[in-house]
Design a protein around this motif. Structure first.
Motif: not given
Length: 192
Positions: A122-127
């Motif tokens: 999920r953090d990677r998507i945001e990044e």
């Protein structure tokens, strides 16, 4: 039917049940009945409702993250990459009833063994959304803006759609995608 296909079938049926009745009001007995198997058979494929959440979360978040990774690696036009992400999210809403709701609303139900990896995705998507916006700024496609806030705004627009979008009703996925992109891009596009 392979074990993997059976798990996917159980996840689809459970997600539809969760969409109708809610996650907490749907028990394992309800899921087994909806799938058409005995409870012990259900446990043969999945150990708990939390395992169903893990399958759904990986299906949604894993697929969307992979799409963004691919578009970022190939240096796609940021407008295209963001549109593809939006279209992919809406495709989940259209083809997999309840998956997006379960993935976003039941994250805390994920088995502890997969929570860390799920959060990283999920953090990677945001990044990656932020990277796309920064690339658009660098290329002169998007105006100077706070890329983090723009990424959060974009994700909020598209991810919140599971609250109001209903397949086959007022809008098609394509209409929603184009409208979201129009509103978003008109807000960040360079003024000529």
């Amino acid at each position: 039917m392979s074990a993997g296909e059976r798990r996917q079938q159980i996840a689809r049926t459970a997600a539809e049940l969760f969409e109708q009745r809610g996650y907490y009001r749907s028990g394992v007995d309800d899921i087994a009945e909806a799938v058409g198997v005995a409870k012990p058979t259900l446990y043969h494929y999945l150990g708990s409702k939390a395992d169903i959440v893990a399958i759904i979360h990986e299906d949604v978040v894993g697929r969307l993250a992979a799409r963004l990774e691919h578009d970022t690696a190939r240096k796609a036009d940021p407008r295209v990459a963001l549109r593809e992400f939006a279209a992919g999210t809406l495709e989940v809403l259209e083809t997999k009833t309840g998956f997006l709701r379960v993935a976003y609303e039941n994250q805390l139900e994920l088995p502890k063994t997969v929570r860390g990896e799920a959060q990283r995705k999920r953090d990677r998507i945001e990044e990656l959304v932020q990277v796309q916006i920064e690339e658009g700024i660098r290329r002169g496609i998007f105006r100077e803006t706070n890329s983090r806030l723009a990424a959060l705004f974009f994700l909020g627009m598209i991810n919140w759609s599971y609250h109001w979008y209903r397949p086959g009703e007022e809008f098609s996925p394509g209409e929603v995608c184009e409208h979201v992109m129009s509103i978003f891009l008109d807000g960040v596009a360079v003024r000529v």
